[in-house]
Design a protein around this motif. Structure first.
Motif, PDB file in Angstrom:
ATOM      1  N   THR A  54      70.813 -68.436  73.638  1.00 28.90           N
ATOM      2  CA  THR A  54      70.905 -68.726  72.206  1.00 28.90           C
ATOM      3  C   THR A  54      70.862 -67.443  71.379  1.00 28.90           C
ATOM      4  OG1 THR A  54      68.506 -69.102  72.112  1.00 28.90           O
ATOM      5  CG2 THR A  54      69.926 -71.023  72.462  1.00 28.90           C
ATOM      6  N   LYS A  55      70.075 -66.463  71.820  1.00 28.89           N
ATOM      7  CA  LYS A  55      70.013 -65.188  71.104  1.00 28.89           C
ATOM      8  C   LYS A  55      71.355 -64.455  71.188  1.00 28.89           C
ATOM      9  CE  LYS A  55      67.952 -61.868  68.864  1.00 28.89           C
ATOM     10  NZ  LYS A  55      67.560 -62.052  67.435  1.00 28.89           N
ATOM     11  N   ALA A  56      71.974 -64.491  72.370  1.00 29.29           N
ATOM     12  CA  ALA A  56      73.278 -63.852  72.525  1.00 29.29           C
ATOM     13  C   ALA A  56      74.338 -64.540  71.663  1.00 29.29           C
ATOM     14  CB  ALA A  56      73.696 -63.872  73.988  1.00 29.29           C
ATOM     15  N   MET A  57      74.314 -65.876  71.623  1.00 29.46           N
ATOM     16  CA  MET A  57      75.270 -66.608  70.803  1.00 29.46           C
ATOM     17  C   MET A  57      75.067 -66.320  69.319  1.00 29.46           C
ATOM     18  SD  MET A  57      75.586 -70.321  72.695  1.00 29.46           S
ATOM     19  CE  MET A  57      76.853 -70.829  71.561  1.00 29.46           C
ATOM     20  N   GLN A  58      73.811 -66.146  68.921  1.00 26.12           N
ATOM     21  CA  GLN A  58      73.520 -65.804  67.535  1.00 26.12           C
ATOM     22  C   GLN A  58      74.119 -64.449  67.165  1.00 26.12           C
ATOM     23  OE1 GLN A  58      69.344 -65.368  66.697  1.00 26.12           O
ATOM     24  NE2 GLN A  58      69.711 -64.449  64.688  1.00 26.12           N
ATOM     25  N   MET A  59      73.990 -63.491  68.053  1.00 23.25           N
ATOM     26  CA  MET A  59      74.513 -62.153  67.781  1.00 23.25           C
ATOM     27  C   MET A  59      76.040 -62.150  67.762  1.00 23.25           C
ATOM     28  SD  MET A  59      71.842 -59.955  70.103  1.00 23.25           S
ATOM     29  CE  MET A  59      72.561 -58.375  69.649  1.00 23.25           C
ATOM     30  N   VAL A  60      76.650 -62.910  68.653  1.00 24.62           N
ATOM     31  CA  VAL A  60      78.117 -63.002  68.665  1.00 24.62           C
ATOM     32  C   VAL A  60      78.618 -63.648  67.381  1.00 24.62           C
ATOM     33  CG1 VAL A  60      80.085 -64.080  69.804  1.00 24.62           C
ATOM     34  CG2 VAL A  60      78.301 -63.008  71.172  1.00 24.62           C
ATOM     35  N   ALA A  61      77.952 -64.738  66.959  1.00 24.28           N
ATOM     36  CA  ALA A  61      78.359 -65.413  65.725  1.00 24.28           C
ATOM     37  C   ALA A  61      78.194 -64.493  64.522  1.00 24.28           C
ATOM     38  CB  ALA A  61      77.536 -66.688  65.537  1.00 24.28           C
ATOM     39  N   ALA A  62      77.115 -63.693  64.519  1.00 22.83           N
ATOM     40  CA  ALA A  62      76.891 -62.774  63.399  1.00 22.83           C
ATOM     41  C   ALA A  62      77.984 -61.721  63.321  1.00 22.83           C
ATOM     42  CB  ALA A  62      75.517 -62.110  63.542  1.00 22.83           C
ATOM     43  N   SER A  63      78.408 -61.221  64.473  1.00 30.28           N
ATOM     44  CA  SER A  63      79.463 -60.204  64.475  1.00 30.28           C
ATOM     45  C   SER A  63      80.806 -60.780  64.034  1.00 30.28           C
ATOM     46  CB  SER A  63      79.585 -59.579  65.864  1.00 30.28           C
ATOM     47  OG  SER A  63      80.013 -60.541  66.815  1.00 30.28           O
ATOM     48  N   LYS A  64      81.100 -62.006  64.449  1.00 28.71           N
ATOM     49  CA  LYS A  64      82.361 -62.632  64.049  1.00 28.71           C
ATOM     50  C   LYS A  64      82.330 -63.102  62.605  1.00 28.71           C
ATOM     51  CE  LYS A  64      83.834 -64.166  68.655  1.00 28.71           C
ATOM     52  NZ  LYS A  64      84.239 -65.317  69.487  1.00 28.71           N
ATOM     53  N   SER A  68      85.365 -77.311  54.944  1.00 25.27           N
ATOM     54  CA  SER A  68      84.061 -76.804  54.528  1.00 25.27           C
ATOM     55  C   SER A  68      84.242 -75.458  53.842  1.00 25.27           C
ATOM     56  CB  SER A  68      83.119 -76.671  55.737  1.00 25.27           C
ATOM     57  OG  SER A  68      81.838 -76.236  55.320  1.00 25.27           O
ATOM     58  N   ARG A  69      83.824 -75.374  52.590  1.00 24.82           N
ATOM     59  CA  ARG A  69      83.941 -74.123  51.836  1.00 24.82           C
ATOM     60  C   ARG A  69      82.728 -73.247  52.112  1.00 24.82           C
ATOM     61  NH1 ARG A  69      82.420 -72.740  46.679  1.00 24.82           N
ATOM     62  NH2 ARG A  69      81.885 -74.899  46.211  1.00 24.82           N
ATOM     63  N   PHE A  70      82.977 -71.984  52.438  1.00 24.08           N
ATOM     64  CA  PHE A  70      81.889 -71.060  52.763  1.00 24.08           C
ATOM     65  C   PHE A  70      81.219 -70.574  51.479  1.00 24.08           C
ATOM     66  CE2 PHE A  70      80.224 -66.778  53.450  1.00 24.08           C
ATOM     67  CZ  PHE A  70      79.410 -66.983  54.538  1.00 24.08           C
ATOM     68  N   LYS A  71      79.904 -70.755  51.411  1.00 24.65           N
ATOM     69  CA  LYS A  71      79.125 -70.249  50.286  1.00 24.65           C
ATOM     70  C   LYS A  71      78.189 -69.131  50.727  1.00 24.65           C
ATOM     71  CE  LYS A  71      76.082 -71.668  46.500  1.00 24.65           C
ATOM     72  NZ  LYS A  71      75.359 -72.797  45.866  1.00 24.65           N
ATOM     73  N   SER A  72      77.459 -69.365  51.824  1.00 21.38           N
ATOM     74  CA  SER A  72      76.574 -68.350  52.386  1.00 21.38           C
ATOM     75  C   SER A  72      76.292 -68.722  53.834  1.00 21.38           C
ATOM     76  CB  SER A  72      75.271 -68.249  51.589  1.00 21.38           C
ATOM     77  OG  SER A  72      74.504 -69.427  51.739  1.00 21.38           O
ATOM     78  N   VAL A  73      75.530 -67.880  54.506  1.00 23.05           N
ATOM     79  CA  VAL A  73      75.176 -68.180  55.896  1.00 23.05           C
ATOM     80  C   VAL A  73      74.403 -69.487  55.986  1.00 23.05           C
ATOM     81  CG1 VAL A  73      73.904 -67.349  57.907  1.00 23.05           C
ATOM     82  CG2 VAL A  73      75.193 -65.739  56.503  1.00 23.05           C
ATOM     83  N   MET A  74      73.607 -69.775  54.980  1.00 20.78           N
ATOM     84  CA  MET A  74      72.772 -70.975  54.994  1.00 20.78           C
ATOM     85  C   MET A  74      73.449 -72.185  54.362  1.00 20.78           C
ATOM     86  SD  MET A  74      70.001 -70.041  56.505  1.00 20.78           S
ATOM     87  CE  MET A  74      68.890 -71.378  56.066  1.00 20.78           C
ATOM     88  N   ALA A  75      74.541 -71.981  53.635  1.00 23.02           N
ATOM     89  CA  ALA A  75      75.145 -73.086  52.883  1.00 23.02           C
ATOM     90  C   ALA A  75      76.648 -73.122  53.097  1.00 23.02           C
ATOM     91  CB  ALA A  75      74.825 -72.944  51.390  1.00 23.02           C
ATOM     92  N   GLY A 118      78.870 -69.062  60.252  1.00 20.63           N
ATOM     93  CA  GLY A 118      77.608 -69.077  59.523  1.00 20.63           C
ATOM     94  C   GLY A 118      76.689 -70.185  60.002  1.00 20.63           C
ATOM     95  N   ALA A 119      77.260 -71.374  60.220  1.00 23.22           N
ATOM     96  CA  ALA A 119      76.454 -72.492  60.701  1.00 23.22           C
ATOM     97  C   ALA A 119      75.972 -72.249  62.126  1.00 23.22           C
ATOM     98  CB  ALA A 119      77.275 -73.784  60.635  1.00 23.22           C
ATOM     99  N   GLN A 120      76.830 -71.676  62.970  1.00 23.08           N
ATOM    100  CA  GLN A 120      76.425 -71.400  64.351  1.00 23.08           C
ATOM    101  C   GLN A 120      75.343 -70.326  64.406  1.00 23.08           C
ATOM    102  OE1 GLN A 120      79.113 -69.388  67.299  1.00 23.08           O
ATOM    103  NE2 GLN A 120      78.982 -71.375  68.347  1.00 23.08           N
ATOM    104  N   MET A 121      75.459 -69.307  63.573  1.00 20.75           N
ATOM    105  CA  MET A 121      74.441 -68.270  63.530  1.00 20.75           C
ATOM    106  C   MET A 121      73.087 -68.859  63.142  1.00 20.75           C
ATOM    107  SD  MET A 121      74.475 -64.854  61.157  1.00 20.75           S
ATOM    108  CE  MET A 121      73.004 -63.868  60.950  1.00 20.75           C
ATOM    109  N   THR A 122      73.077 -69.716  62.128  1.00 18.50           N
ATOM    110  CA  THR A 122      71.831 -70.351  61.699  1.00 18.50           C
ATOM    111  C   THR A 122      71.274 -71.266  62.780  1.00 18.50           C
ATOM    112  OG1 THR A 122      72.572 -70.280  59.394  1.00 18.50           O
ATOM    113  CG2 THR A 122      70.788 -71.791  59.917  1.00 18.50           C
ATOM    114  N   ALA A 123      72.153 -72.061  63.413  1.00 19.08           N
ATOM    115  CA  ALA A 123      71.692 -72.999  64.441  1.00 19.08           C
ATOM    116  C   ALA A 123      71.121 -72.263  65.652  1.00 19.08           C
ATOM    117  CB  ALA A 123      72.854 -73.906  64.870  1.00 19.08           C
TER     118      ALA A 123
END
Length: 269
Positions: free
Chosen positions: A21-31, A178-185, A246-251
């Motif tokens: 999950t940590k690796a997936m978070q980092m990959v999502a953040a980079s993308k 889905s319209r992107f607003k922020s990483v959390m929204a 953004g949603a994957q990074m948060t999840a």
């Protein structure tokens, strides 16, 4: 009670999951950085395209002579919902939020006595919608093999929609993404594409300036309306991509934290 060996096996398994999950978070953040920059760069062009078409459409005196993409079919009995979702999961409620908006829109239309059809872009939305609306899904496109979204992908989708419209398969087309607003929204959004709805229905822009068009408005609209459909779909695909990462990074961040809490509890036990 589990033995000491069993607890050690559980802790090791949880740690392995935490690493994933940590690796997936980092990959999502980079993308996410690139996807967000691309989506934000596409917004001004799509918004100004809508403003230009809105100005030209208001200058058309007789909507009866305007292209069918602007004037419509004269009816609104059959609605096509173009539902754009992701190809993969592990992104929290991202896909289900888009599908929920599509279901709500479909149920509201059916309650008004309208016919509803679906055009699914993305595997996850198709899998969820076919459980309830399998007969109403008239087309399905997957972009799983696409590494980088290009305008030609949106053009292919727009061409299919235009062919369906010319064949009389629907009267009104609405794009759901889905319209992107922020990483959390990320905001599920419905945008009517055929016939288009333009913001600021009254008056001209630029302080009431009057524009002269050459060639005439009908010729310009016949050229720009199909392109506008592809532009808006392309923007929706880019917004969806940024929202997904953004949603994957948060999840995945939440999953990593939960795994850490579980490891602490198992170690204490």
């Amino acid at each position: 009670m589990p033995s000491l060996k069993d607890m050690r096996v559980r802790i090791a398994a949880t740690k392995a999951t935490q690493k994933i999950t940590k690796a997936m978070q980092m990959v999502a953040a980079s993308k996410l950085r690139r996807a967000q920059a691309t989506a934000e760069a596409a917004r001004p062009y799509a918004e100004h395209m809508g403003k230009v078409l809105g100005n030209i459409a208001r200058a058309v005196g007789d909507l009866g002579a305007a292209p069918r993409l602007l004037s419509g079919t004269g009816s609104d009995n059959v609605h096509l919902l173009v539902v754009c979702t992701a190809e993969r999961g592990l992104c929290g409620p991202f896909n289900s939020a888009i599908v929920r908006l599509a279901r709500e829109r479909a149920n509201a239309l059916v309650a008004q006595g309208k016919d509803v059809k679906f055009f699914c872009v993305g595997r996850k939305g198709y899998e969820q919608l076919r459980r309830q609306y399998e007969r109403q899904i008239i087309d399905h496109i997957e972009l799983r093999a696409v590494r980088t979204l290009a305008f030609e992908h949106a053009e292919n989708i727009a061409d299919k929609i235009l062919r369906l419209y010319d064949a009389g398969a629907f009267d009104v087309c609405t794009l759901i993404f889905s319209r992107f607003k922020s990483v959390m929204a990320q905001i599920p959004t419905a945008q009517q594409m055929i016939p288009p709805e333009f913001e600021g229905a009254g008056g001209n822009d630029a302080g009431g300036a009057v524009y002269e068009y050459e060639p005439d408005e009908d010729e310009i609209l016949a050229e720009l309306l199909p392109r506008n459909l592809a532009v808006q779909i392309y923007r929706a695909l880019l917004e969806n991509a940024a929202s997904f990462y953004g949603a994957q990074m948060t999840a995945m961040d939440n999953a990593t934290r939960n795994a850490g809490d579980m490891i602490r509890k198992q170690t204490l036990s």
